[in-house]
Motif scaffolding. Structure first.
Motif, PDB file in Angstrom:
ATOM      1  N   VAL A  35      55.691  57.735  66.778  1.00 38.48           N
ATOM      2  CA  VAL A  35      54.360  57.680  66.285  1.00 38.48           C
ATOM      3  C   VAL A  35      53.408  57.580  67.325  1.00 38.48           C
ATOM      4  N   VAL A  36      52.224  58.397  67.118  1.00 37.99           N
ATOM      5  CA  VAL A  36      51.191  58.503  68.058  1.00 37.99           C
ATOM      6  C   VAL A  36      49.835  58.001  67.527  1.00 37.99           C
ATOM      7  N   SER A  37      49.217  57.169  68.140  1.00 38.97           N
ATOM      8  CA  SER A  37      47.961  56.528  67.624  1.00 38.97           C
ATOM      9  C   SER A  37      47.086  56.171  69.110  1.00 38.97           C
ATOM     10  N   ASP A  38      45.769  56.046  68.818  1.00 43.22           N
ATOM     11  CA  ASP A  38      44.997  55.467  69.887  1.00 43.22           C
ATOM     12  C   ASP A  38      45.013  54.012  69.812  1.00 43.22           C
ATOM     13  N   LEU A  39      45.526  53.461  68.805  1.00 40.56           N
ATOM     14  CA  LEU A  39      45.767  51.892  68.713  1.00 40.56           C
ATOM     15  C   LEU A  39      47.163  51.560  68.727  1.00 40.56           C
ATOM     16  N   GLU A  40      47.497  50.622  69.579  1.00 38.69           N
ATOM     17  CA  GLU A  40      48.849  50.695  69.591  1.00 38.69           C
ATOM     18  C   GLU A  40      49.521  49.947  68.574  1.00 38.69           C
ATOM     19  N   LYS A  41      49.023  48.970  67.834  1.00 38.47           N
ATOM     20  CA  LYS A  41      49.521  48.521  66.613  1.00 38.47           C
ATOM     21  C   LYS A  41      49.929  49.457  65.527  1.00 38.47           C
ATOM     22  N   ASP A  42      49.123  50.634  65.575  1.00 36.75           N
ATOM     23  CA  ASP A  42      49.062  51.641  64.560  1.00 36.75           C
ATOM     24  C   ASP A  42      50.513  52.581  64.880  1.00 36.75           C
ATOM     25  N   THR A  43      50.869  52.380  66.005  1.00 35.33           N
ATOM     26  CA  THR A  43      52.472  53.231  66.366  1.00 35.33           C
ATOM     27  C   THR A  43      53.489  52.560  65.787  1.00 35.33           C
ATOM     28  N   ARG A  44      53.372  51.211  65.244  1.00 31.77           N
ATOM     29  CA  ARG A  44      54.415  50.472  64.499  1.00 31.77           C
ATOM     30  C   ARG A  44      54.456  51.241  63.015  1.00 31.77           C
ATOM     31  N   GLN A  45      55.331  51.550  62.830  1.00 34.57           N
ATOM     32  CA  GLN A  45      55.387  52.208  61.461  1.00 34.57           C
ATOM     33  C   GLN A  45      56.705  52.374  60.942  1.00 34.57           C
ATOM     34  N   PRO A  46      57.233  52.057  59.678  1.00 38.29           N
ATOM     35  CA  PRO A  46      58.401  52.216  59.070  1.00 38.29           C
ATOM     36  C   PRO A  46      58.488  53.661  58.642  1.00 38.29           C
ATOM     37  N   ARG A  47      59.772  54.163  58.653  1.00 40.22           N
ATOM     38  CA  ARG A  47      60.095  55.457  57.957  1.00 40.22           C
ATOM     39  C   ARG A  47      61.376  55.347  57.289  1.00 40.22           C
ATOM     40  N   LEU A  48      61.564  55.703  56.248  1.00 42.22           N
ATOM     41  CA  LEU A  48      62.711  55.549  55.215  1.00 42.22           C
ATOM     42  C   LEU A  48      63.549  56.999  55.203  1.00 42.22           C
ATOM     43  N   LEU A  49      64.681  56.919  55.608  1.00 40.48           N
ATOM     44  CA  LEU A  49      65.608  58.230  55.496  1.00 40.48           C
ATOM     45  C   LEU A  49      66.536  57.609  54.238  1.00 40.48           C
ATOM     46  N   ASN A  54      66.226  52.794  57.891  1.00 43.58           N
ATOM     47  CA  ASN A  54      64.846  52.701  58.566  1.00 43.58           C
ATOM     48  C   ASN A  54      64.896  53.370  60.051  1.00 43.58           C
ATOM     49  N   VAL A  55      64.257  54.715  60.025  1.00 42.31           N
ATOM     50  CA  VAL A  55      64.115  55.146  61.355  1.00 42.31           C
ATOM     51  C   VAL A  55      62.792  55.228  61.929  1.00 42.31           C
ATOM     52  N   GLY A  56      61.996  54.133  61.477  1.00 49.78           N
ATOM     53  CA  GLY A  56      60.728  54.089  62.102  1.00 49.78           C
ATOM     54  C   GLY A  56      60.566  53.277  63.403  1.00 49.78           C
ATOM     55  N   THR A  57      59.431  52.700  63.713  1.00 51.90           N
ATOM     56  CA  THR A  57      59.260  51.717  64.671  1.00 51.90           C
ATOM     57  C   THR A  57      58.880  50.350  64.088  1.00 51.90           C
ATOM     58  N   ARG A  58      58.879  50.087  63.166  1.00 54.63           N
ATOM     59  CA  ARG A  58      58.382  48.918  62.185  1.00 54.63           C
ATOM     60  C   ARG A  58      59.284  48.361  61.312  1.00 54.63           C
ATOM     61  N   ASP A  59      59.451  47.190  60.916  1.00 52.49           N
ATOM     62  CA  ASP A  59      60.346  46.691  59.712  1.00 52.49           C
ATOM     63  C   ASP A  59      59.740  47.242  58.371  1.00 52.49           C
ATOM     64  N   LEU A  60      60.778  47.912  57.625  1.00 49.91           N
ATOM     65  CA  LEU A  60      60.619  48.464  56.376  1.00 49.91           C
ATOM     66  C   LEU A  60      61.006  47.454  55.308  1.00 49.91           C
ATOM     67  N   PHE A  61      59.877  47.333  54.425  1.00 52.89           N
ATOM     68  CA  PHE A  61      60.001  46.325  53.405  1.00 52.89           C
ATOM     69  C   PHE A  61      59.976  46.892  51.837  1.00 52.89           C
ATOM     70  N   THR A  86      68.342  46.653  48.942  1.00 50.82           N
ATOM     71  CA  THR A  86      68.360  45.851  50.429  1.00 50.82           C
ATOM     72  C   THR A  86      66.797  45.930  50.676  1.00 50.82           C
ATOM     73  N   ARG A  87      66.186  44.564  50.511  1.00 44.05           N
ATOM     74  CA  ARG A  87      64.745  44.383  50.600  1.00 44.05           C
ATOM     75  C   ARG A  87      64.060  44.712  51.805  1.00 44.05           C
ATOM     76  N   THR A  88      64.911  44.344  52.941  1.00 47.71           N
ATOM     77  CA  THR A  88      63.978  44.596  54.442  1.00 47.71           C
ATOM     78  C   THR A  88      65.163  45.255  55.288  1.00 47.71           C
ATOM     79  N   LEU A  89      64.400  46.153  56.140  1.00 50.56           N
ATOM     80  CA  LEU A  89      65.343  46.908  57.006  1.00 50.56           C
ATOM     81  C   LEU A  89      64.515  46.754  58.359  1.00 50.56           C
ATOM     82  N   ALA A  90      65.032  46.211  59.362  1.00 48.24           N
ATOM     83  CA  ALA A  90      64.498  46.408  60.629  1.00 48.24           C
ATOM     84  C   ALA A  90      64.801  47.711  61.425  1.00 48.24           C
ATOM     85  N   PRO A  91      64.010  48.344  62.200  1.00 48.13           N
ATOM     86  CA  PRO A  91      64.218  49.513  62.993  1.00 48.13           C
ATOM     87  C   PRO A  91      65.881  49.865  63.129  1.00 48.13           C
ATOM     88  N   HIS A  92      66.506  50.978  62.840  1.00 44.91           N
ATOM     89  CA  HIS A  92      68.025  50.963  62.933  1.00 44.91           C
ATOM     90  C   HIS A  92      68.674  50.587  61.827  1.00 44.91           C
TER      91      HIS A  92
END
Length: 331
Positions: A134-148, A172-179, A198-204
């Motif tokens: 994930v690319v962003s000018d704000l570090e916090k915005d690079t933390r994004q979940p992604r559902l596969l 969750n193949v993203g960079t933040r916890d998926l809810f 499964t309500r919560t998925l950490a990255p991986h």
């Protein structure tokens, strides 16, 4: 207080980048920074074949400004100078390794412009890995979940017979916890019921949904087959609705004996072809192929390829009868 939506770019768009051990660098992937930006962050996750961080060697991450040469980004505290095609120094970069095989790249731009940037990755691990960033000018915005998730599922139901649950595997193949906000017990429409989730998925992490399909008690006289289908979008903290939308279908068919009985009643003119056979539903889908909670992630990708295809090979259309099958594939 004004809440501003995060502005970010997630790559690759078509699904995680798959790189075998010892493979050459990936193809360059372009990203935009903005003409006035003096810095940007790239958050890269390296996904192993199992549903857990692999803990392997860090990938080689290279950046390029415009048409300049690729520069290998080092680990902090070291930095690399990045030059454009005129050899002008335009930026410097470095990365840090975070928990769960996440790599945060900081790109400091000394000469902002509207140039296009590129990144490429080389897998330095001893095993095949998948990459998402994930690319962003704000570090916090690079933390994004992604559902596969396996999105299309089907079942074949016979009157009076139980129908197996649909098990939907997800990761969750993203960079933040998926809810997942859709709770167990939710009515998905047309008789489908969300039984487990499964309500919560950490990255991986991997999880699953279990969907109840109601049995069919009867089929109207003369109807050899009926179809029930619905689309349902899960509520989750991802912005991509398509990747969290389920396509569910049940084909309800008569048993052979009952179908024969109906044909005899309908007569030769009203009945269907007597040689018709009871065929499996043409849309028996991925839920039937993965009945257990989640196979290793690479099992979803089919044969070795540079990118993961979100549609498994068995679900892609058969082009063997296409009018283009005899076309010369060379330009």
């Amino acid at each position: 207080m004004t809440v501003v939506d995060p502005v970010f770019q997630m790559f690759p768009e078509e699904g995680p980048l798959r790189l075998a051990a010892g493979s050459p660098p990936s193809a360059p992937v372009a990203f935009k920074v903005g003409a006035a930006k003096t810095g940007v962050f790239l958050c890269v996750i390296a996904l192993g074949s199992e549903c857990a961080p692999a803990g392997e060697a860090a990938p080689a991450i290279e950046l390029r400004a415009g048409l300049g040469k690729f520069a290998l980004v080092p680990r902090e505290p070291d930095t690399v100078v990045i030059r454009d095609d005129s050899l002008m120094r335009v930026a410097k970069a470095s990365w840090i390794r975070e928990p769960r095989d996440v790599f945060l790249v900081r790109l400091d731009i000394s000469k902002p412009s509207g140039r296009l940037w590129h990144m490429r990755v080389t897998n330095k691990a001893s095993t095949e890995l998948l990459f998402v960033w994930v690319v962003s000018d704000l570090e916090k915005d690079t933390r994004q979940p992604r559902l596969l998730m396996e999105r299309s599922h089907g079942r074949l139901a016979l009157p009076g017979a139980p129908v197996d649950d649909i098990v939907v595997n997800m990761a969750n193949v993203g960079t933040r916890d998926l809810f997942i906000d859709t709770a167990a017990g939710a009515d998905l429409g047309d008789g489908f019921l969300l039984h487990e989730v499964t309500r919560t998925l950490a990255p991986h992490d991997c999880g699953h949904l279990t969907i109840k399909v109601p049995p069919v008690e009867s089929i109207p006289f003369g109807a050899g087959q009926m179809h029930h289908f619905t689309d349902f979008t899960l509520e989750a903290n991802t912005r991509d609705e398509e990747e969290r939308t389920l396509h569910l279908r049940v084909s309800r068919k008569l048993g052979k004996e009952k179908e024969k009985e109906n044909k005899e009643k309908e007569g030769k003119e009203g009945g269907k072809d007597k040689e018709q056979k009871d065929q499996p539903d043409e849309l028996m889908m991925a839920g039937d192929l993965f009945p257990t909670p989640l196979a290793p992630l690479v099992a979803w990708t089919g044969a070795a390829s540079p990118h993961v295809h979100f549609i498994p090979p068995e679900l892609r259309p058969d082009l063997s009868t296409s009018a283009l099958v005899h076309e010369d594939p060379t330009p």
